[in-house]
Write a protein that holds these residues in place. Structure first.
Motif, mmCIF file in Angstrom:
data_model
loop_
_atom_site.group_PDB
_atom_site.id
_atom_site.type_symbol
_atom_site.label_atom_id
_atom_site.label_comp_id
_atom_site.label_asym_id
_atom_site.label_seq_id
_atom_site.Cartn_x
_atom_site.Cartn_y
_atom_site.Cartn_z
ATOM 1 N N LEU A 169 0.854 -1.184 0.000
ATOM 2 C CA LEU A 169 0.000 0.000 0.000
ATOM 3 C C LEU A 169 0.890 1.233 0.000
ATOM 4 O O LEU A 169 1.746 1.389 0.877
ATOM 5 C CB LEU A 169 -0.912 0.006 1.219
ATOM 6 N N TRP A 215 0.024 -7.967 -4.577
ATOM 7 C CA TRP A 215 -1.089 -7.053 -4.809
ATOM 8 C C TRP A 215 -0.676 -5.651 -4.410
ATOM 9 O O TRP A 215 0.001 -5.450 -3.405
ATOM 10 C CB TRP A 215 -2.332 -7.491 -4.011
ATOM 11 N N PHE A 217 -2.029 -1.671 -3.660
ATOM 12 C CA PHE A 217 -3.172 -0.852 -3.270
ATOM 13 C C PHE A 217 -2.736 0.617 -3.286
ATOM 14 O O PHE A 217 -1.990 1.059 -2.409
ATOM 15 C CB PHE A 217 -3.649 -1.212 -1.860
ATOM 16 N N GLN A 247 -7.467 7.432 -7.624
ATOM 17 C CA GLN A 247 -7.085 6.018 -7.659
ATOM 18 C C GLN A 247 -7.377 5.381 -9.010
ATOM 19 O O GLN A 247 -6.590 4.558 -9.496
ATOM 20 C CB GLN A 247 -7.825 5.255 -6.548
ATOM 21 N N SER A 262 -3.587 -4.524 -9.214
ATOM 22 C CA SER A 262 -3.921 -3.415 -8.318
ATOM 23 C C SER A 262 -5.356 -3.525 -7.829
ATOM 24 O O SER A 262 -6.237 -4.025 -8.531
ATOM 25 C CB SER A 262 -3.710 -2.071 -9.011
ATOM 26 N N VAL A 263 -5.582 -3.035 -6.620
ATOM 27 C CA VAL A 263 -6.906 -3.034 -5.994
ATOM 28 C C VAL A 263 -7.169 -1.641 -5.460
ATOM 29 O O VAL A 263 -6.338 -1.066 -4.747
ATOM 30 C CB VAL A 263 -6.980 -4.048 -4.833
ATOM 31 N N LEU A 265 -8.854 0.778 -2.947
ATOM 32 C CA LEU A 265 -9.328 0.631 -1.575
ATOM 33 C C LEU A 265 -10.166 1.854 -1.213
ATOM 34 O O LEU A 265 -9.644 2.875 -0.781
ATOM 35 C CB LEU A 265 -8.119 0.502 -0.637
ATOM 36 N N SER A 271 -10.708 -6.425 1.623
ATOM 37 C CA SER A 271 -9.886 -7.365 0.860
ATOM 38 C C SER A 271 -9.342 -8.424 1.806
ATOM 39 O O SER A 271 -8.708 -8.093 2.820
ATOM 40 C CB SER A 271 -8.726 -6.654 0.167
ATOM 41 N N THR A 280 -11.812 -9.458 -2.942
ATOM 42 C CA THR A 280 -12.205 -8.099 -2.578
ATOM 43 C C THR A 280 -13.690 -7.875 -2.800
ATOM 44 O O THR A 280 -14.234 -8.264 -3.837
ATOM 45 C CB THR A 280 -11.407 -7.073 -3.411
#
Length: 528
Positions: A169, A215, A217, A247, A262-263, A265, A271, A280
């Motif tokens: 992150l 991953w 974030f 984002q 990528s996620v 948030l 997640s 997620t």
């Protein structure tokens, strides 16, 4: 390991051995200019605040929200305290009612109850936030997370050596006032903004490539600006020079580069991160559609927040305060003690304070060579700031020791300068207390005396391995184009023929062409 998004750089980390809440920020910061986006005020903070551990990465007000910490976060939580050179963070948290502190050691893993492991890396140069910034590494049951938030370490080797990281992150968007507040032609401002936007994206990608987490974030930005006076700073106007991409913009850029891990948030995103999986659930049906409707969300948010902004503005005026006398009392004793910062600024800095009527102006000079604060005459200045008198009245009224983490980050000012950026100006105005000034002076003294003897080859040049600015490893962050070196960690540029820094005052780099002998330097004392 479960990650729950709680807005901006904030998240809750839940494991079988306990929960950690990181950087909860809800209330507007920096003279009511920054708000978290998306709005996170409607989350169930009564429940989210019942945690085993609290981690506040640093004292910037979009990470340290005193009002929210006091009201919603359990005082039974143990604070994971970064190893900072001053006690300010701990002191402020104690004032809010926290009593349990785990004093971490930078880059040392600590095992907590139930097999939960944590490590905090503290960065402590005067340019790392107000006396520090930090990252949090967490491991439980074979799953590892790095919450890098705003921190800019010179490399991520220490984290990679602890094992493969599953969730990374980190910040991707701007968190500064440059170039928006500068009095520049529109075309120049756009060009500088685009350069900065590209640099911050490149830096983020470099960190991601270094760590190679499963991953990614993107967090810690951008804020949104809900005051009508600052509305233009939101990235909704098609301005390629806007430094606050959201984002979805970053994820699209990241995807274009060939990445698919990528996620996003959002507040309320959950997640579940495992060794091989990341499942997620999002609080909205379609994340992309949410950002397509960004301006609509911002207008609704603005309407809800207008009373908060107006109440804040009404609290800033303190006509009973003599601003000149207050600035003299606050600043002159520090000028007398300053060696490195005063020399680094190297000239006078002027504040033009606009009165309540919006027209009258009182100009005050902070004369660094002369070590005094006085009314400005017709002196030529390298740096000039123009802001409302009420804002400086408020800074003096609350005895604010960090004008960067208040006035400057608010973007409620305009600026002009002659020549290069000068980091010493902002370092000084972060250090308006005896404790901070002595720390900063000591830091610069230590680094002024340090000798970086190791050289590396970049293209056709041999250069010192560590960047003269903040010691970034140029084998990772250095790019040579022709006769110029750029350190991508902060975007600083150097002319290799002369060694001169093109970005700021000072910070000369040692360099010579490969295949040619290094120039002979003469020690100043020996030469005398």
């Amino acid at each position: 390991m479960r990650l729950t998004g709680t807005g901006h750089a904030s998240m809750r980390i839940d494991t079988g051995a306990g929960s950690i809440l990181c950087d909860p920020w809800v209330n507007p910061a920096y003279f009511a200019s920054w708000f978290p986006f998306p709005d996170n005020s409607q989350l169930d903070w009564e429940t989210l605040g019942q945690v085993d551990y609290l981690y506040v990465s640093h004292l910037h007000r979009d990470h340290f929200d005193a009002e929210h910490l006091k009201r919603f976060i359990s005082k039974k939580a143990t604070v994971l305290l970064p190893e900072y050179p001053t006690s300010e963070l701990e002191d402020e948290l104690r004032e809010l009612g926290f009593t349990s502190f785990l004093r971490t050691k930078t880059n040392e893993v600590m095992e907590l109850d139930g097999g939960l492991k944590v490590m905090v890396q503290a960065l402590t140069s005067p340019t790392d936030g107000p006396i520090g910034d930090s990252s949090l590494w967490v491991e439980y049951d074979g799953v590892r997370l790095l919450n890098q938030n705003d921190a800019r370490p010179s490399d991520l080797d220490i984290f990679a050596e602890l094992g493969h990281v599953h969730a990374h992150l980190l910040q991707f968007s701007g968190a500064i006032w440059y170039p928006m507040v500068y009095e520049l032609p529109t075309a120049a401002k756009t060009a500088f903004g685009k350069q900065k936007r590209d640099r911050q994206m490149d830096r983020t990608i470099r960190y991601i490539d270094d760590l190679k987490a499963s991953w990614v974030f993107p967090i810690a930005g951008p804020p949104c600006f809900l005051d009508d006076e600052l509305w233009q700073f939101n990235d909704i106007h098609g301005d390629e020079g806007n430094i606050f991409p959201d984002q979805q913009v970053f994820q699209d850029h990241y995807t274009e580069l060939g990445y698919d891990n990528s996620v996003i948030l959002l507040p309320g995103t959950v997640s579940e991160v495992g060794v091989d999986t990341c499942e997620t659930s999002q609080p909205v049906p379609d994340v992309r559609e949410f950002f397509v409707r960004k301006e609509e969300h911002l207008r609704e948010y603005q309407a809800r927040s207008r009373p908060v902004i107006e109440a804040a503005k009404a609290s800033w005026r303190h006509p009973e305060i003599d601003v000149l006398a207050g600035m003299k009392r606050r600043i002159e004793p520090l000028l007398d003690e300053s060696i490195y910062l005063a020399k680094g600024v190297g000239g006078p800095v002027r504040f033009d304070l606009v009165g309540y009527d919006g027209e009258s102006v009182e100009s005050i000079l902070v004369d660094f060579p002369g070590k005094e604060v006085r009314p400005a005459a017709d002196e030529k200045v390298r740096y000039r700031f123009r802001t409302e008198r009420a804002l400086v009245e408020h800074l003096l009224h609350i005895d604010e020791v960090d004008w960067v983490n208040s006035l400057f980050l608010s973007c409620r000012f305009s600026a002009a300068r002659i020549g290069q950026y000068n980091e010493f100006v902002y370092s000084f105005f972060k250090c308006l207390s005896e404790e901070r000034l002595q720390y900063a002076e000591g830091w610069y003294d230590e680094h002024e005396r340090a000798v970086d003897a190791e050289d590396i080859t970049l293209g056709d040049w041999v250069v010192q391995r560590r960047c003269p600015h903040l010691k970034a490893d140029l084998t990772r962050f250095g790019i040579v184009e022709g006769n110029q070196l750029t350190c991508q960690l902060h975007g600083w540029r150097f002319d290799l023929e002369s060694g001169r820094c093109l970005t700021s005052v000072g910070h000369k780099v040692r360099a010579h062409r490969a295949g040619e002998p290094a120039p002979v330097t003469v020690d100043a004392e020996s030469a005398g």
